[in-house]
Scaffold this active site. Structure first.
Site, PDB file in Angstrom:
ATOM      1  N   LYS A  44      -5.271 109.431 167.885  1.00 29.10           N
ATOM      2  CA  LYS A  44      -4.786 108.066 167.628  1.00 29.10           C
ATOM      3  C   LYS A  44      -3.309 108.153 167.280  1.00 29.10           C
ATOM      4  O   LYS A  44      -2.877 109.097 166.589  1.00 29.10           O
ATOM      5  CB  LYS A  44      -5.563 107.448 166.446  1.00 29.10           C
ATOM      6  CG  LYS A  44      -4.962 106.155 165.872  1.00 29.10           C
ATOM      7  CD  LYS A  44      -5.059 104.975 166.833  1.00 29.10           C
ATOM      8  CE  LYS A  44      -4.384 103.716 166.234  1.00 29.10           C
ATOM      9  NZ  LYS A  44      -4.361 102.601 167.211  1.00 29.10           N
ATOM     10  N   SER A  69      -6.265  94.058 167.620  1.00 28.35           N
ATOM     11  CA  SER A  69      -5.010  94.064 166.891  1.00 28.35           C
ATOM     12  C   SER A  69      -5.222  94.968 165.669  1.00 28.35           C
ATOM     13  O   SER A  69      -5.340  94.482 164.534  1.00 28.35           O
ATOM     14  CB  SER A  69      -4.616  92.646 166.477  1.00 28.35           C
ATOM     15  OG  SER A  69      -3.324  92.683 165.866  1.00 28.35           O
ATOM     16  N   CYS A 128       5.634 101.177 170.255  1.00 28.46           N
ATOM     17  CA  CYS A 128       5.912 101.243 168.824  1.00 28.46           C
ATOM     18  C   CYS A 128       6.826 100.078 168.464  1.00 28.46           C
ATOM     19  O   CYS A 128       7.681  99.664 169.260  1.00 28.46           O
ATOM     20  CB  CYS A 128       6.549 102.574 168.462  1.00 28.46           C
ATOM     21  SG  CYS A 128       8.030 102.946 169.396  1.00 28.46           S
ATOM     22  N   LYS A 162       3.863 106.697 176.479  1.00 28.68           N
ATOM     23  CA  LYS A 162       2.829 105.696 176.773  1.00 28.68           C
ATOM     24  C   LYS A 162       3.573 104.394 176.980  1.00 28.68           C
ATOM     25  O   LYS A 162       4.297 103.922 176.069  1.00 28.68           O
ATOM     26  CB  LYS A 162       1.854 105.605 175.602  1.00 28.68           C
ATOM     27  CG  LYS A 162       0.782 104.507 175.691  1.00 28.68           C
ATOM     28  CD  LYS A 162      -0.290 104.863 176.688  1.00 28.68           C
ATOM     29  CE  LYS A 162      -1.497 103.930 176.605  1.00 28.68           C
ATOM     30  NZ  LYS A 162      -2.367 104.153 175.439  1.00 28.68           N
ATOM     31  N   VAL A 190      -1.375 102.308 181.649  1.00 33.89           N
ATOM     32  CA  VAL A 190      -0.652 101.425 180.773  1.00 33.89           C
ATOM     33  C   VAL A 190      -1.343 101.299 179.413  1.00 33.89           C
ATOM     34  O   VAL A 190      -2.551 101.551 179.289  1.00 33.89           O
ATOM     35  CB  VAL A 190      -0.554 100.007 181.372  1.00 33.89           C
ATOM     36  CG1 VAL A 190       0.320  99.978 182.619  1.00 33.89           C
ATOM     37  CG2 VAL A 190      -1.932  99.417 181.654  1.00 33.89           C
TER      38      VAL A 190
HETATM   39  C1  YRO Z   1       0.548  97.612 168.821  1.00 41.24           C
HETATM   40  C2  YRO Z   1       1.066  98.609 167.815  1.00 41.24           C
HETATM   41  C3  YRO Z   1       0.368  98.390 166.472  1.00 41.24           C
HETATM   42  C4  YRO Z   1       2.562  98.361 167.618  1.00 41.24           C
HETATM   43  C5  YRO Z   1       0.894 100.051 168.334  1.00 41.24           C
HETATM   44  C6  YRO Z   1      -0.522 100.618 168.278  1.00 41.24           C
HETATM   45  C7  YRO Z   1      -1.449  99.998 169.269  1.00 41.24           C
HETATM   46  C8  YRO Z   1      -2.566  99.277 168.885  1.00 41.24           C
HETATM   47  C9  YRO Z   1      -2.914  99.016 167.465  1.00 41.24           C
HETATM   48  O1  YRO Z   1      -3.037  99.994 166.678  1.00 41.24           O
HETATM   49  O2  YRO Z   1      -3.047  97.811 167.160  1.00 41.24           O
HETATM   50  N1  YRO Z   1      -3.400  98.708 169.822  1.00 41.24           N
HETATM   51  C10 YRO Z   1      -3.170  98.858 171.166  1.00 41.24           C
HETATM   52  O3  YRO Z   1      -3.917  98.350 172.031  1.00 41.24           O
HETATM   53  N2  YRO Z   1      -2.094  99.594 171.572  1.00 41.24           N
HETATM   54  C11 YRO Z   1      -1.223 100.165 170.683  1.00 41.24           C
HETATM   55  O4  YRO Z   1      -0.247 100.815 171.119  1.00 41.24           O
END
Ligand code: YRO
Length: 310
Positions: A44, A69, A128, A162, A190
């Site tokens: 993760k 989210s 990020c 990524k 993606v």
């Molecule tokens: C969206 C972010 C919290 C800025 C990064 C982590 C992330 C998350 C997440 O930890 O919410 N969910 C996703 O589908 N893609 C991600 O890259």
């Protein structure tokens, strides 16, 4: 038939492994991936410090995909660095995903990874967050360049990024112009499609708590976007930058499509969250059967060979 592949000298016994995010936050979850038929273990996305992430419910599944989210819940950078020696027990590469809360955090984590021999590669998450109110790094081409410039001053391990999904063709050209200036091992296309909204008409409510119900979309729904991003970057990037496909893979046929578009390996997220680690052996078996039927001995026999109609 063989599903083996290698990315920047990192050899994967199977071209199928987990996407960063679902079921790869704790050592137990990472061990389960190690004990599965996944060709690698991907953690993760780590931040410098441990994070609880957003309030729940923060993940929801529909018949066509998922919305999340999460808010980057993770055990913190050191935990995933410490896990590297434990990953040695599994005869497969351990790849660390990082998603610093600032560019400086990303640089600090990459400096700390210098010379770590049990880590096969780094996947830098360009979704990020950056300066609040500004687009995520992956959608800010100057910020992406600035970050990669600093990262490549310090990185010693194979490093890939990524990428969020792109939709407007000039954006592909603009991002490829940045990526082609750096010795990247791979790009993963993606990440989830950002800020979708799923609602429950019965309760007349959103389905996740954070961000007024807005969240990243994964699963079947995003496969056409994922395939387009894999294909576009496959045609635009230097040939020594491998493309890793991610998005909408729940069967051997889906994996076959990603490889046909140019992917050297394929990550599984939403379906892994749904099914657990059996998805890796099932999808590998299905892909092997398809390759057998079509007479392809290995991945490179059909990789990138998508036909156009002209
Ligand atoms: C969206 C972010 C919290 C800025 C990064 C982590 C992330 C998350 C997440 O930890 O919410 N969910 C996703 O589908 N893609 C991600 O890259």
């Amino acid at each position: 038939v063989s599903l083996a592949t290698s990315i920047a000298g990192v050899s994967l016994s199977s071209c199928l492994y987990n996407a960063s995010g679902p079921l790869c936050t704790t050592a137990e979850e990472l061990d389960a991936i190690g004990n599965s038929e996944a060709g690698a273990i991907l953690s993760k996305s780590a931040t410098l410090e441990k994070r609880a992430g957003n309030p729940e419910p923060r993940y929801f599944e529909t018949p066509w995909g998922s919305i999340n989210s999460m808010g980057l819940p993770n055990e913190g950078f050191q935990y995933y660095l410490d896990y590297a020696s434990r990953a040695e027990a599994f005869a497969k590469p351990y790849i660390m995903s990082i998603s610093g809360l600032s560019h400086q955090d990303n640089v600090d984590m990459i400096k700390a990874l210098a010379g770590q021999k049990h880590i096969a590669a780094i996947e830098l998450n360009l979704s990020c967050p950056n300066v609040p109110g500004k687009p995520q790094t992956g959608y800010d081409f100057e910020q992406s360049r600035a970050l990669l410039q600093r990262v490549f001053e310090h990185v010693s391990l194979p490093l890939g990024v990524k990428l969020p999904p792109y939709f407007d063709l000039p954006h592909f050209d603009m991002m490829a112009a940045v990526l082609n200036d750096y010795p990247l091992a791979f790009v993963t296309c993606v990440n989830s499609i950002g800020n979708g909204l799923v609602i429950d008409p019965e309760s007349e409510s959103v389905v996740i708590k954070p961000k007024s119900g807005f969240g990243g979309i994964g699963g079947d729904f995003i496969k056409p976007t994922a395939l387009a991003n894999v294909r576009k970057f496959y045609t635009l990037l230097n040939k020594d930058i491998a493309i890793i496909g991610c998005g909408g893979v729940k069967s051997g046929l889906d994996a076959f499509e990603h490889i046909l578009c140019g992917a050297s390996a394929v990550q599984i997220g939403t379906q892994f969250m749904r099914e657990g680690t059996t998805c890796f052996s099932r999808i590998a078996r299905e892909l092997g059967e398809i390759m057998q039927q079509k007479g392809y001995a290995d991945i490179t026999s059909f990789q990138g060979k998508l036909r156009s109609l002209d």
